[in-house]
Design an enzyme around this catalytic site. Sequence first.
Site, PDB file in Angstrom:
ATOM      1  N   HIS A 118      -6.188   3.049  -3.755  1.00  0.00           N
ATOM      2  CA  HIS A 118      -6.025   3.258  -2.303  1.00  0.00           C
ATOM      3  C   HIS A 118      -6.249   4.732  -1.938  1.00  0.00           C
ATOM      4  O   HIS A 118      -5.568   5.266  -1.071  1.00  0.00           O
ATOM      5  CB  HIS A 118      -4.624   2.781  -1.886  1.00  0.00           C
ATOM      6  CG  HIS A 118      -4.425   2.630  -0.401  1.00  0.00           C
ATOM      7  ND1 HIS A 118      -5.284   1.935   0.417  1.00  0.00           N
ATOM      8  CD2 HIS A 118      -3.447   3.083   0.423  1.00  0.00           C
ATOM      9  CE1 HIS A 118      -4.834   1.973   1.661  1.00  0.00           C
ATOM     10  NE2 HIS A 118      -3.733   2.676   1.693  1.00  0.00           N
ATOM     11  N   TYR A 149      -6.302   2.836   5.818  1.00  0.00           N
ATOM     12  CA  TYR A 149      -6.411   2.279   7.181  1.00  0.00           C
ATOM     13  C   TYR A 149      -7.386   1.098   7.245  1.00  0.00           C
ATOM     14  O   TYR A 149      -7.725   0.639   8.329  1.00  0.00           O
ATOM     15  CB  TYR A 149      -6.858   3.351   8.202  1.00  0.00           C
ATOM     16  CG  TYR A 149      -6.091   4.644   8.092  1.00  0.00           C
ATOM     17  CD1 TYR A 149      -4.802   4.760   8.637  1.00  0.00           C
ATOM     18  CD2 TYR A 149      -6.619   5.742   7.418  1.00  0.00           C
ATOM     19  CE1 TYR A 149      -4.080   5.937   8.505  1.00  0.00           C
ATOM     20  CE2 TYR A 149      -5.906   6.922   7.280  1.00  0.00           C
ATOM     21  CZ  TYR A 149      -4.644   7.014   7.828  1.00  0.00           C
ATOM     22  OH  TYR A 149      -3.939   8.176   7.683  1.00  0.00           O
ATOM     23  N   HIS A 191       3.812  -2.321   3.014  1.00  0.00           N
ATOM     24  CA  HIS A 191       3.868  -0.981   2.423  1.00  0.00           C
ATOM     25  C   HIS A 191       5.168  -0.836   1.638  1.00  0.00           C
ATOM     26  O   HIS A 191       6.243  -1.051   2.206  1.00  0.00           O
ATOM     27  CB  HIS A 191       3.769   0.083   3.522  1.00  0.00           C
ATOM     28  CG  HIS A 191       2.483   0.019   4.280  1.00  0.00           C
ATOM     29  ND1 HIS A 191       2.262  -0.894   5.292  1.00  0.00           N
ATOM     30  CD2 HIS A 191       1.321   0.706   4.137  1.00  0.00           C
ATOM     31  CE1 HIS A 191       1.019  -0.740   5.745  1.00  0.00           C
ATOM     32  NE2 HIS A 191       0.427   0.223   5.067  1.00  0.00           N
ATOM     33  N   HIS A 228      -5.079   9.479   0.890  1.00  0.00           N
ATOM     34  CA  HIS A 228      -5.105   8.727   2.150  1.00  0.00           C
ATOM     35  C   HIS A 228      -5.886   9.344   3.302  1.00  0.00           C
ATOM     36  O   HIS A 228      -5.457   9.301   4.462  1.00  0.00           O
ATOM     37  CB  HIS A 228      -3.653   8.452   2.596  1.00  0.00           C
ATOM     38  CG  HIS A 228      -3.491   7.086   3.213  1.00  0.00           C
ATOM     39  ND1 HIS A 228      -3.638   6.845   4.570  1.00  0.00           N
ATOM     40  CD2 HIS A 228      -3.184   5.890   2.677  1.00  0.00           C
ATOM     41  CE1 HIS A 228      -3.428   5.563   4.815  1.00  0.00           C
ATOM     42  NE2 HIS A 228      -3.156   4.952   3.687  1.00  0.00           N
ATOM     43  N   ASP A 246       0.817  -1.211   0.000  1.00  0.00           N
ATOM     44  CA  ASP A 246       0.000   0.000   0.000  1.00  0.00           C
ATOM     45  C   ASP A 246       0.856   1.269   0.000  1.00  0.00           C
ATOM     46  O   ASP A 246       2.011   1.258   0.416  1.00  0.00           O
ATOM     47  CB  ASP A 246      -0.866   0.039   1.270  1.00  0.00           C
ATOM     48  CG  ASP A 246      -2.012  -0.960   1.242  1.00  0.00           C
ATOM     49  OD1 ASP A 246      -2.018  -1.848   0.369  1.00  0.00           O
ATOM     50  OD2 ASP A 246      -2.887  -0.849   2.113  1.00  0.00           O
ATOM     51  N   ASP A 247       0.232   2.356  -0.408  1.00  0.00           N
ATOM     52  CA  ASP A 247       0.672   3.752  -0.186  1.00  0.00           C
ATOM     53  C   ASP A 247       1.671   4.279  -1.212  1.00  0.00           C
ATOM     54  O   ASP A 247       2.068   5.433  -1.129  1.00  0.00           O
ATOM     55  CB  ASP A 247       1.232   3.974   1.232  1.00  0.00           C
ATOM     56  CG  ASP A 247       0.217   3.740   2.323  1.00  0.00           C
ATOM     57  OD1 ASP A 247      -0.939   3.393   2.006  1.00  0.00           O
ATOM     58  OD2 ASP A 247       0.566   3.889   3.502  1.00  0.00           O
TER      59      ASP A 247
HETATM   60 NI    NI Z   1      -2.489   3.063   3.379  1.00  0.00          NI
END
Ligand code: NI
Length: 216
Positions: A87, A128, A179, A91, A36-37
């Site tokens: 995603h 999250y 991540h 965020h 993710d991210d």
């Molecule tokens: Ni995230």
Amino acid sequence: MNGLLLVAAGAALAATDGPVIRSAPEPIPCVALTFDDGPDPVTTPQVIDILRDAGAVATFFVEGRWADAYPGIVQRIVFEGHAIGNHSWDHPRYTRTSMGEVASQAARTDRAILSAVGYAPALLRPPYGAYNGAVLEAIGDRTVVAWSVDALDWLNKSPARIVARIERDVRPGSIILMHDIHPTTVEALWPVIEAIRAKGLGFATVPDLLAGRCTH
Ligand code: NI
């Protein structure tokens, strides 16, 4: 799609929390690594290199702002056989965001991915892992993917602890949350792959995992 139909679609896939996917519908001898991210201009290419060298695949849940800034990395993710998911744009916690903004975040990110690779992703992971019924309505007809193993790699910046946690919690059909923006996660990745293979498990993207196909 309305809430009832979402619930029905989720039930068909099993191993879900309502419409949200957490692992393979049936135990199968592989897992889905998810990152993710990103994409991050430094660490994401390193993650892709390791996956290539190890002969593994993963699924990348990208933020729209970074997909927009680094479309070449998004292209590389897809061209090398990995799956991609939405995603959010930047965020926010969707359960504390207006539903209009949730829908807009999802749509902007779809557009950034579409402009990089020519299609919008079917998969979405809310930041999250935070969602409720209103969030699921706002993001509409997308496959919402959570996880069953949390590497806690954003908290434990220790490759050894990341590997130990995954080794302890991984099961056939797990979806593993990591991540691709931390150097310590990059450092942990090769031993993570070895630890998973040592348990007799291989790898699949999330769509293949959901279809019961172990590909790597
Ligand atoms: Ni995230």
